[in-house]
Scaffold this motif. Structure first.
Motif, PDB file in Angstrom:
ATOM      1  N   SER A 177       0.822  -1.206   0.000  1.00 42.28           N
ATOM      2  CA  SER A 177       0.000   0.000   0.000  1.00 42.28           C
ATOM      3  C   SER A 177       0.861   1.263   0.000  1.00 42.28           C
ATOM      4  N   LYS A 194       1.244   4.282  -2.930  1.00 42.68           N
ATOM      5  CA  LYS A 194       0.950   5.684  -2.632  1.00 42.68           C
ATOM      6  C   LYS A 194       2.153   6.590  -2.862  1.00 42.68           C
ATOM      7  N   GLN A 247      -9.182   5.201   3.220  1.00 42.28           N
ATOM      8  CA  GLN A 247      -9.109   6.479   2.521  1.00 42.28           C
ATOM      9  C   GLN A 247     -10.478   7.159   2.562  1.00 42.28           C
ATOM     10  N   GLN A 300       2.289  11.307   0.187  1.00 39.25           N
ATOM     11  CA  GLN A 300       1.026  11.257  -0.557  1.00 39.25           C
ATOM     12  C   GLN A 300      -0.009  12.251  -0.048  1.00 39.25           C
TER      13      GLN A 300
END
Length: 733
Positions: free
Chosen positions: A171, A175, A302, A365
């Motif tokens: 992950s 990102k 998110q 990010q």
């Protein structure tokens, strides 16, 4: 909570008393100095109420201490309001938009199978029996083919390799190496770097970016700046003029010293979440998505956060005024700005030096151009409102851009040197709008990334430079690493110093990232050249140098002949690293008010104030906000050299620094001589380094004392790296 906070303060004070008996006496000296400074300014108690008039409106109501205010800020450049998603702690920000990705221009036509070809070659390299360093440099050369032929495919390959070889979680890889985050920038650096034989770019990249622990690549030796190089650099004028007609400044109206605020590293966190996890093990603490892995597994999503942690799953609660492992909430940032004028006896300071880093520390990010603009707009407006009409001269910190740490050199091809011009254009507009710069000065800021040069008072010139061009985390610095000034910033500085010399001006150099200390932050070649520039122009032109970045109270001495002798009579200049406003990581917020001679522009003394983070948990139950206390006077704390004076190359009468003498490089060099004899002074310095933080480690061993004195005497990265490592920071947990 009260007992925990009180115990923390008590333990901190007990540690100081036990570790350094001399410190108790020095605190009495500091109290006397505070009274001499101004009896009314020995302390300031901030209001518990948030200054709501600072902003016209808010996305929430800031009256209660149960949440941080979220001001509505208008981006006057676009005449639109910044969205709440930038500051709403319950919503993970979207981060940079896809339009923020900037790729290098492809060279030639890409072969149809270039991606699979490069993937296979890199896989074979990693599977080979070569050394890790060779694997790293060979992989970079192979990746360059993809970056030059098909740069848009670089981010996907980086994500794939990052995930496959478990450099980070899948992950995080996706990102961080997305095109608009770091992916397209890495494509540029891979394309423009010189990986040919004899170049040091690949070795630097493997050591600094990939990491020496993985790549096993050592850092290349610094480039030798020989006489021929320096003769050319200084246009054959390596020797200062035999006489110097000083264009002295004008006395103040009352005949006293100028009062100049040196402030640094505010790092306001607009997403600070009151009640969140303040001792997290993931990312940034004091956030709605922060957690401590011993009590929670996280699993936030998110967009809108799926849940908030219950009190039982929080090891330390984020308080309204801030915590040691977190950046400054709005409440702390504005109370600190509000303390300046009261601490200066109710008078506005004459001017302010801000040495960079207003924007929060965060994952790549989540840093966007909008977040940077929002932070700068809101903080500069607040500074102007709370500090008054005195001009503010800012350096750009490594976090004052998006992506963080990055600055693109003016020599980059394909017009890529302008990719971050949005930042400088915005700053120029803000500084002109606040009334600190006139239009011509603002245009100078827009003209290049090197910095700016202004004259706020007769005989004084302030030259600000972009120190990202020697910061190791600026990946653009991995291009043309053997060139000490690929950015052109040091050429700009040198030319400005020559002009100042011709005009008889004194110069303050203002930047963010320091050039030396322990050598862990800056790069060797540019800071080595900076040291030679200081040697050439100090002390007759360069009066002082101001940095920030480390969040700690530090200084560096520059000596003649590259520090071949560290004797006091060889000291030529000093750089001051200002303490931070942000408490992160484990330091107390602080401000410094300097007393500056109005005609020579030399610092005569400075007075440091701080507020204690361990007291913050109790403040919501009180009727007031943080208390800003007097910490020390530099002259009072450090001006007694009686133990080393007899053996010094620059003795002073009675061993005490004269009251009418400035705190110049000789003063600080003599301090290091005194520290070598009176080792308890180094522990006193260490306490000041973290501003009385109970989390600062002691420095009482011979090894620590020797290392810190060495850091103080090292004004460049090569000199700092020669010192024993491991004692440079007090920001331990």
């Amino acid at each position: 909570m009260k007992s925990i906070a009180s115990l923390a303060v008590l333990l901190g004070l007990a540690q100081l008393a036990a570790s350094s008996p001399a410190f108790v006496a020095r605190r009495n000296d500091a109290s006397s100095a505070a009274e001499a400074f101004n009896k009314e300014t020995s302390a300031y108690t901030a209001s518990s109420a948030f200054p709501t008039s600072m902003f016209a409106s808010y996305y929430n109501t800031p009256a209660s201490m149960t949440a941080e205010p979220r001001p509505v800020v208008t981006d006057v450049g676009r005449n639109s309001v910044f969205p709440d998603i930038l500051a709403n702690p319950t919503i993970l920000p979207l981060g940079p938009s896809s339009s923020e990705a900037v790729y290098p221009v492809a060279t030639g036509t890409a072969s149809p199978d270039i991606v699979s070809q490069v993937r296979q070659e890199i896989t074979d390299i990693f599977a080979s029996s070569s050394s890790n360093c060779t694997k790293c440099t060979d992989a970079l050369k192979t990746a360059q083919k993809l970056a030059q032929q098909s740069p848009q495919d670089v981010p996907a390959l980086l994500i794939e390799l990052c995930t496959k070889y478990k450099f980070k979680s899948a992950s995080t890889c996706a990102k961080q190496y997305a095109p608009q985050v770091l992916g397209s920038v890495y494509a540029q650096v891979l394309s423009y770097a010189n990986f040919s034989s004899g170049s040091t770019d690949a070795q630097y990249m493997c050591n600094v970016v990939v990491g020496s622990s993985f790549s096993n690549c050592s850092l290349p030796k610094p480039r030798l700046l020989d006489e021929a190089y320096l003769d050319d650099w200084f246009h054959g004028k390596r020797t200062p003029p035999s006489s110097y007609n000083l264009n002295v400044g004008e006395p103040t109206a009352n005949g006293g010293n100028l009062r100049v605020l040196h402030m640094s590293d505010i790092h306001v966190d607009p997403r600070f979440f009151v009640g969140g996890e303040a001792a997290c093990t993931n990312g940034r603490c004091c956030r709605a998505d922060a957690y401590n892995s011993t009590l929670s597994s996280g699993n936030f999503t998110q967009g809108t956060l799926s849940r908030a942690l219950s009190g039982a799953n929080i090891s330390e609660s984020a308080t309204y005024w801030g915590n040691f492992q977190c950046d400054a909430p709005w409440s702390l940032a504005l109370s600190t700005l509000g303390a300046v004028t009261p601490l200066n006896g109710g008078h506005e300071v004459d001017m302010t030096i801000h040495t960079g880093d207003m924007v929060v520390h965060d994952l790549a990010q989540y840093i966007s151009q909008d977040l940077v603009k929002y932070t700068h707009q809101s903080l500069y407006d607040s500074i102007r409102a709370m500090l008054g009409k005195g001009p503010v001269f800012n350096a750009i910190g490594n976090h004052d851009s998006a992506p963080s740490d990055f600055a693109s050199q003016g020599a980059l091809p394909d017009g890529r040197s302008d990719q971050l011009s949005w930042d400088w254009d915005n700053l120029a507009r803000l500084w002109e709008a606040e009334g600190w710069f006139d239009h011509d000065e603002a245009e100078q800021v827009r003209s290049h990334y090197a910095g700016y040069s202004v004259t706020p008072r007769k005989g004084l010139r302030i030259v600000a430079i972009n120190t990202d061009f020697w910061y190791k985390n600026n990946i653009f610095n991995m291009i043309h690493t053997s060139n000490p000034d690929y950015s052109g910033s040091l050429r700009f500085l040198t030319d400005e110093l020559f002009h100042a010399e011709q005009r008889g001006e004194r110069v303050w150099i203002v930047g963010h990232v320091l050039t030396g200390w322990d050598g862990s932050n800056p790069l060797d070649n540019p800071t080595n050249l900076f040291y030679q520039i200081v040697d050439r122009f100090a002390p007759h032109v360069i009066a002082h140098i101001f940095f920030g970045h480390t969040h700690e109270d530090q200084f560096n001495i520059f000596y003649a002949n590259n520090g071949t002798s560290r004797a006091a009579d060889q000291a030529k200049a000093v750089s001051f690293m200002a303490p931070s406003v942000t408490p992160g990581n484990n330091v107390n917020p602080a401000l410094r008010i300097m007393h500056v001679n109005a005609t020579t522009y030399e610092v005569m003394d400075y007075h440091q104030f701080y507020t204690q983070v361990p007291t913050f948990p109790d403040l919501p139950e009180s009727s007031h906000g943080p208390v800003y206390e007097y910490l020390y006077s530099a002259r009072q704390a450090y001006g007694n050299f009686t133990s080393s004076n007899a053996n010094s190359t620059h003795p002073v009468d009675g061993g005490v620094w004269p009251q009418d003498a400035p705190l110049n490089a000789t003063f600080w060099a003599k301090l290091t001589e005194e520290m070598a004899v009176r080792k308890e002074l180094v522990q006193q310095f260490t306490v000041f380094q973290g501003r009385n933080s109970p989390r600062s480690p002691n420095c009482t061993s011979d090894e620590c004392v020797s290392a810190k004195i060495c850091y103080m005497q090292s004004g460049s990265a090569p000199l700092g790296k020669q010192c024993k490592q491991g004692y440079g920071s007090v920001q331990s947990s």
